[in-house]
Design a protein around this motif. Structure first.
Motif, PDB file in Angstrom:
ATOM      1  N   GLN A 151     -15.901 -32.000  -6.334  1.00 48.50           N
ATOM      2  CA  GLN A 151     -14.748 -30.903  -7.225  1.00 48.50           C
ATOM      3  C   GLN A 151     -14.881 -32.475  -7.904  1.00 48.50           C
ATOM      4  N   SER A 159     -14.876 -20.432 -12.547  1.00 50.65           N
ATOM      5  CA  SER A 159     -15.239 -21.585 -12.235  1.00 50.65           C
ATOM      6  C   SER A 159     -15.666 -21.203 -11.030  1.00 50.65           C
ATOM      7  N   ASP A 163     -14.015 -22.459  -5.708  1.00 53.72           N
ATOM      8  CA  ASP A 163     -12.989 -22.410  -5.334  1.00 53.72           C
ATOM      9  C   ASP A 163     -12.646 -24.758  -5.879  1.00 53.72           C
ATOM     10  N   SER A 171     -11.728 -25.170  -8.881  1.00 56.08           N
ATOM     11  CA  SER A 171     -10.298 -24.673  -9.298  1.00 56.08           C
ATOM     12  C   SER A 171      -9.360 -25.801  -9.157  1.00 56.08           C
ATOM     13  N   TYR A 172      -9.471 -26.148  -7.663  1.00 52.68           N
ATOM     14  CA  TYR A 172      -8.634 -27.681  -7.440  1.00 52.68           C
ATOM     15  C   TYR A 172      -8.391 -28.131  -8.438  1.00 52.68           C
ATOM     16  N   THR A 225     -10.808 -18.771 -12.364  1.00 51.45           N
ATOM     17  CA  THR A 225     -11.316 -18.209 -11.545  1.00 51.45           C
ATOM     18  C   THR A 225     -12.453 -18.639 -10.013  1.00 51.45           C
ATOM     19  N   GLY A 226     -12.446 -18.426  -9.013  1.00 56.60           N
ATOM     20  CA  GLY A 226     -13.405 -19.836  -7.857  1.00 56.60           C
ATOM     21  C   GLY A 226     -13.933 -18.387  -7.209  1.00 56.60           C
ATOM     22  N   GLN A 227     -14.280 -19.101  -6.193  1.00 57.67           N
ATOM     23  CA  GLN A 227     -16.131 -19.236  -5.106  1.00 57.67           C
ATOM     24  C   GLN A 227     -15.198 -19.057  -3.380  1.00 57.67           C
ATOM     25  N   ALA A 287      -7.210 -22.356  -1.710  1.00 56.35           N
ATOM     26  CA  ALA A 287      -7.369 -21.452  -3.249  1.00 56.35           C
ATOM     27  C   ALA A 287      -5.955 -20.052  -2.636  1.00 56.35           C
ATOM     28  N   GLN A 344      -4.348 -20.551  -9.159  1.00 51.32           N
ATOM     29  CA  GLN A 344      -5.301 -19.769  -9.718  1.00 51.32           C
ATOM     30  C   GLN A 344      -5.532 -18.533  -9.472  1.00 51.32           C
ATOM     31  N   SER A 372     -10.243 -15.797  -6.787  1.00 57.58           N
ATOM     32  CA  SER A 372     -11.505 -16.403  -5.820  1.00 57.58           C
ATOM     33  C   SER A 372     -12.512 -14.861  -5.916  1.00 57.58           C
TER      34      SER A 372
END
Length: 376
Positions: free
Chosen positions: A231, A256, A259, A262-263, A283-285, A291, A300, A303
């Motif tokens: 991160q 991204s 997650d 993303s932070y 974006t995120g996962q 998230a 965000q 995700s």
């Protein structure tokens, strides 16, 4: 698989004797450094399973480990669950200790998928089957099965989300463009490459025709991968990008792969003065709780929801099947080549989650409660 029948018979006899006397065995063990012990344990079947997880710094790995441990203990297995805190050598040492303790099976989510071939060979020499969990272990024929999500599918879904939400086809027809920067996963995690390939399968044509513009020019996997899914590195990269390339033009999309990235991206955007009016698509996962809170708050955009309960269940049933000399359920025998063999795999299906569907997927699906999401 070799079975130590005498030891099993003696263990069964001891359990029967204790039960007949009405004696209750404490199923819990005192947690040691790097070890988590949770859940209620059924009557022991005399077999032991070692679970090696990468880190407790990410919420999802804690959930994966605990869910799998609870399932296996409910089936009567004695379970050792350990976390290596993203240290490859520490994970090797933990697995070596599990082999020494004569576990009957191993479930391993690798810190570094390229660093475990030797210790997995030791397990194979001791007739211990290995389930590779979510991160494929590379360059060894000691892996029995693999349980994961459709990792290329994760990337495809992220790419398709960007394509649809920004209506890239309409932008192309109108001669318009969006700026984009990429934050991809760790180079020592085979999943990260699958995910990147899935994203680029969707977005590369729009990069080629100028509908998407990456001002840093960093679009290759080698240029965008972030070691150990850090991160802090993602935040530093984003801060550098914003100050060097986006002083006079806003970033429209932060693609991204995680997650946690993303932070860091959120922190960088906030420091650069972005507000709700010009906040990019992020974006995120993993659909981590933080998230989801950020999705609700608008910092965000989406995700990828990967129900770790389902993955842990599939891995746990794989272990149970192998130890019962049965064939576990698999649904892929082509995609996951680790350099030594194509590993028989069960792939779970990921799902995009955003502000429009998080209640249906996560609250109605009892993954989180509304109170958890709304808690400050």
């Amino acid at each position: 698989m070799k079975k130590k029948m005498l030891a099993l018979v003696m263990t069964a006899a001891m359990v029967f004797s204790m039960a007949a006397c009405g004696e209750k065995k404490d199923s819990g063990k005192e947690a040691t450094s790097g070890t988590v012990e949770t859940g209620e344990q059924a009557e022991s079947n005399g077999m032991k399973v070692g679970i090696a997880m990468p880190t407790q710094s990410s919420e999802r790995w804690i959930n994966d480990g605990n869910n799998m441990k609870k399932l296996l203990e409910s089936k009567g297995y004695e379970v050792t669950l350990q976390y290596a805190e993203d240290d490859p050598q520490a994970q090797v040492s933990q697995i070596e200790n599990m082999i020494t303790q004569q576990v009957d099976a191993l479930v391993i989510a690798a810190v570094d998928g390229d660093s475990l071939a030797s210790v997995c060979g030791q397990a194979k020499a001791n007739d211990i089957p290995i389930i590779s969990y979510d991160r494929l272990i590379m360059n060894t024929d000691a892996i029995s099965y693999y349980a994961t999500f459709d990792n290329k599918g994760v990337g495809v879904k992220i790419g398709e989300y960007i394509k649809e939400k920004k209506d890239l086809d309409a932008a192309k027809a109108a001669g318009e463009s969006y700026t984009i920067e990429f934050f991809m996963g760790s180079p020592d995690d085979n999943n990260a490459k699958f995910l990147y390939n899935g994203i680029m399968e969707v977005l590369q044509p729009y990069l080629d025709d100028g509908t998407l513009v990456c001002k840093t020019g960093r679009t290759s996997f080698d240029d965008t991968c972030i070691l150990r899914w850090s991160q802090e590195t993602a935040q530093q990269w984003c801060e550098n990008y914003l100050s060097a390339q986006y002083a006079d033009e806003k970033l429209d999309i932060a693609c991204s792969a995680f997650d946690g990235f993303s932070y860091g991206i959120k922190a960088a955007l906030t420091s650069a003065g972005y507000t709700a009016e010009d906040w990019p698509l992020v974006t995120g996962q993993d659909a981590e709780l933080m998230a989801v809170k950020n999705i609700v708050a608008g910092t965000q955009t989406m995700s990828i929801y990967k129900d770790t309960r389902l993955l842990a269940e599939k891995a746990g049933t794989m272990v149970d099947a192998v130890l019962q000399d049965k064939e576990p359920e698999i649904n892929d025998t082509e995609q996951y080549d680790n350099g030594k063999l194509v590993v028989p795999t069960y792939m779970c299906e990921p799902q995009p989650v955003d502000k429009d569907n998080y209640k249906e997927l996560l609250i109605d699906g009892e993954y989180y409660t509304e109170e958890q999401i709304n808690e400050k």
